[in-house]
Design an enzyme around this catalytic site. Structure first.
Site, PDB file in Angstrom:
ATOM      1  CD  GLU A  68      88.197 131.553  -2.414  1.00 38.21           C
ATOM      2  OE1 GLU A  68      87.624 131.894  -3.475  1.00 38.21           O
ATOM      3  OE2 GLU A  68      89.379 131.846  -2.146  1.00 38.21           O
ATOM      4  N   PRO A 270      91.751 132.178 -19.448  1.00 45.34           N
ATOM      5  CG  PRO A 270      92.348 134.162 -20.495  1.00 45.34           C
ATOM      6  CD  PRO A 270      91.430 132.994 -20.619  1.00 45.34           C
ATOM      7  CG  ASN A 337      89.070 122.744  -7.951  1.00 47.64           C
ATOM      8  OD1 ASN A 337      89.560 121.660  -7.657  1.00 47.64           O
ATOM      9  ND2 ASN A 337      87.751 122.939  -7.980  1.00 47.64           N
ATOM     10  N   PRO A 338      92.118 121.327  -9.383  1.00 54.99           N
ATOM     11  CG  PRO A 338      93.421 119.578  -8.491  1.00 54.99           C
ATOM     12  CD  PRO A 338      92.838 120.944  -8.147  1.00 54.99           C
ATOM     13  CG  LEU A 339      89.363 118.545  -6.715  1.00 52.09           C
ATOM     14  CD1 LEU A 339      88.729 118.963  -5.405  1.00 52.09           C
ATOM     15  CD2 LEU A 339      89.844 117.095  -6.640  1.00 52.09           C
ATOM     16  CD  GLU A 340      85.267 123.582 -11.265  1.00 50.66           C
ATOM     17  OE1 GLU A 340      85.849 124.146 -12.225  1.00 50.66           O
ATOM     18  OE2 GLU A 340      84.431 124.160 -10.551  1.00 50.66           O
TER      19      GLU A 340
END
Length: 436
Positions: A68, A270, A337-340
């Site tokens: 966040e 992790p 988050n898959p965007l990075e």
């Protein structure tokens, strides 16, 4: 539940908090020993400030944890560009470390006060914010009611709500209405999130898209990147990032299954670095040779796993590979988050439990930039295929990058939605006398 019973329930919640407040010390001490609280700053959790309040308009921003926080950094910088002061609260030591490294003196960081009336009132009495911007899905009854009582606009930004949370609130409609009707505006990530917040009682809802798409790619120390790239040499690599319990073992099994053909390096990061000792013990018990980033271990040709057990270096780990599995999705639920990884040139793999990032995964999967797997066996086949099929890997990488570019635009949409709240503050800031 009737409105009267809902008010009685919230009153009981407030009372229970006031009763428990004096005995929270041992609990916070326990968390500090576990590394989950900053012992030197525990008083902030009681609402005591550790920094002076600056003169002029001030907005309270809250981001629960690292994800966040990263999402709202560009928004915070837009507020600062308008000379609006920001006190940014978070609830974890990892997010505090990230804020210190990324934002430095751009904001005032405080740990979020306990959701108990004495702490919340002390916090609000001191900081006297002109508005409260809460990232994603944090709803705390005392904070909500205190903000409403003081007529401080409460705005949800990058707002989302999981299936589980929505069902839980929907089973308690009277309580949901009491809390959500006090929210001035919800700026939602998707149409589905917007519909859900409206159903729960938020009257003013708009859709912005996901702020995480508008963030910059995670930074990297170029010297470290060059050092580790040289150590890896020409070996194939894949990464399992933001992993939860059980997913590191799955990554180890993938490594063992495909090692005879690929002699690859597996990078495991992790989600909580404090689990690194246990993860290393599990890996070595499986006969794997581990190099840990926190120890500055050298990656040799015999190294099986590079264990990324540091904070704020995701940019390094993702730049060392072109195939990335994103955790909290195979043996834990919600997704990460898959965007990075898509931004940084990785083909994205994930388990199927990605409710918290549903919209992002839907778009990535539809475009061919991500694939969902149901178990370790399917993950093994996907990693092996992508490591040995460059055209397929590059096609996924390009599709992911193009999808991210199409999804951008959440930041200007969020700023537009916030205009009625922040423009008067920006005008007030410009009229303030400058310090000589």
């Amino acid at each position: 539940m009737t409105a009267l019973l809902a008010r009685m329930f919230l009153s009981a919640y407030h009372l229970a908090g006031s009763v428990a407040y004096p005995v929270m010390g041992p609990y916070l001490s326990y968390r500090a020993r576990k590394g989950k609280e900053d012992a030197a700053r525990r008083t902030e959790r009681y609402g005591f400030a550790s920094a002076p309040r600056p003169q002029g308009p001030l907005v309270w921003c809250h981001a629960a944890s690292v994800g966040e926080t990263l999402a709202i950094i560009p928004l915070i910088r837009e507020l600062r560009r308008r000379d609006i002061h920001v006190v940014l609260t978070s609830g974890t030591t990892t997010s505090a470390a990230l804020i210190a490294s990324r934002l430095k003196d751009e904001v005032i960081h405080q740990y979020v006060p306990l959701d108990m009336k004495p702490a919340v009132r002390r916090f609000l009495d001191y900081w006297h914010p002109d508005a409260a911007l809460v990232a994603e899905s944090e709803i705390w009854p005392v904070i909500c009611t205190e903000l409403k009582r003081r007529h401080i606009p409460q705005i949800l930004i990058n707002a989302r709500i999981s299936d589980r949370s929505f069902d839980r609130w929907r089973r308690r409609p009277a309580i949901a209405e009491l809390l959500f009707e006090g929210i001035s505006l919800a700026i939602a990530q998707s149409d589905l999130d917007a519909e859900r917040y409206h159903d729960l009682g938020v009257q003013n809802v708009i859709v912005s898209g996901n702020l995480k798409v508008d963030t910059d790619a995670p930074p990297v120390n170029e010297q470290l990147f060059e050092t580790y790239s040289a150590q890896i040499g020409g070996r194939k690599t894949w990464a399992a990032i933001s992993t939860f319990d059980g997913e590191e073992a799955a990554a180890a099994d993938v490594h063992l299954a495909i090692r005879p053909r690929n002699n690859q390096l597996s990078i495991i990061v992790p989600r909580h670095p404090d689990r690194a000792d246990a993860v290393e013990a599990m890996l070595t018990a499986k006969g794997l040779t581990v190099a840990r980033r926190s120890r500055n271990d050298v990656i040799t040709p015999q190294t099986d796993v590079f264990l990324g057990d540091t904070i704020g270096e995701m940019g390094l780990y993702l730049r060392l590979t072109q195939v990335t599995f994103v955790g909290r999705s195979l043996y834990a639920e919600g997704g990460q988050n898959p965007l990075e990884p898509a931004m940084l040139g990785s083909a994205v793999l994930s388990g199927a439990h990605v409710q918290n990032f549903r919209d992002a995964y839907q778009q990535l999967v539809k475009a061919g930039g991500a694939r969902l797997v149901r178990d370790t066996e399917m993950l093994t086949k996907a990693v092996n295929y992508l490591l040995n099929n460059e055209p397929a890997r590059q096609k996924m990488i390009e599709a992911g990058h193009e999808t991210v570019q199409r999804m951008r635009g959440a930041l200007p949409a969020t700023i537009k939605g916030l205009t009625p709240y922040i423009t008067p503050l920006a005008v007030q800031a410009r009229l303030m006398p400058r310090a000589s």
